[in-house]
Design an enzyme around this catalytic site. Sequence first.
Site, short mmCIF file in Angstrom:
data_model
loop_
_atom_site.label_atom_id
_atom_site.label_comp_id
_atom_site.label_asym_id
_atom_site.label_seq_id
_atom_site.Cartn_x
_atom_site.Cartn_y
_atom_site.Cartn_z
N GLU A 199 0.83 -1.21 0.00
CA GLU A 199 0.00 0.00 0.00
C GLU A 199 0.86 1.25 0.00
OE1 GLU A 199 -2.37 3.38 1.63
OE2 GLU A 199 -0.55 2.50 2.44
N GLU A 200 1.90 1.23 0.81
CA GLU A 200 2.70 2.44 1.03
C GLU A 200 3.47 2.89 -0.21
OE1 GLU A 200 2.31 4.28 3.51
OE2 GLU A 200 1.68 3.06 5.22
CO CO Z 1 -1.78 3.25 5.88
#
Ligand code: CO
Length: 343
Positions: A199-200
């Site tokens: 996600e990051e």
């Molecule tokens: Co997050």
Amino acid sequence: MLLKELSEAFGPPGQEDEVRDLIREKIAPHVDRIWTDTMGNLYAEKKGRDAAGPRIMLAAHMDEVALMITRIDREGFLHFKSLGGIDQRVLIAKPVVIGRQRVPGVIGAKAVHLLEPEERERALSLRELFIDIGARDKEEAEKLVAIGEGAVFQSRFSSIGGNRVRGKALDNRAGCSALVELLQYDYPVNLTAVFTVQEEVGLRGARIASYNLKPDLALVMETTTAGDVPEAKSHQMSTRLGKGPALTIMDRTLIAAPDLLKALEETAQRLDKPYQWKQTATGGTDGGAIHLTGAGIPTAVVAIPCRYLHSPASVIDLADYQHLIELIHGFLTHAPGRRTGQK
Ligand code: CO
């Protein structure tokens, strides 16, 4: 405590194995089926009492902001790039652990008295920082660390104040932990929990997970910036600790599905639980990728306010954590069975 175990686990983007194994072990007794995909997303299906009911995806990302080792120099120092958005001001002199061998190190920089006057005025860039693992030279360093391995903050989880906790990677291990807890209950709806990867670095795991599942709707469980600190102006206070889970109307990647938001708000009101609206439209979550999948998936984000996000010592209030679980539990138990317009 599960949140402590998850916070202390090692999980740079693309290297989430330890977090995934820990979660798999915790959820296995409570779900019907578990599997992973090519990127490493972890899926857990839980069939509802109504087989024809809506299929709901619950997502929480497993990865944490980290550094990736890109070069080892002659003297044995490690050079790196960031994996996700890291404020370089938090890096200097922080202990880290690196790679498969969990090698301990510290982020170093030129000593302050060696800095040029203009260098003192600004935060050093990532290029000017390095990781010291105590190696005497390149050869010794290469026995311990390989190019491409990730480094994360070395940070013990602990409680502070009355009901708050401090630790690394609460973004988003707090969301993961809440989702693990939610899977211990049974629901009328068909659920697939996805613990996503990467996600990051750009909402990547969630993109293929939502394509794989094509759910009827999706809820993202996250942490979000709490701006309730000294010197912040009130309009900068995105969320406040202890005021309940935050619902996002809009951020940089998503405008939440209005019906879904309304259902969440009604659930909170019905249960008489606190909630707040995220006050700034900054940041992005897995929801940004999920809602654009296929012909579109109604998506909302519920987040635990978190101070000092992406640092070795983030702080959340456990009441917010608990209220997030109760809100989503209440939503899954009642609201989704109703279709829009059939109230
Ligand atoms: Co997050």
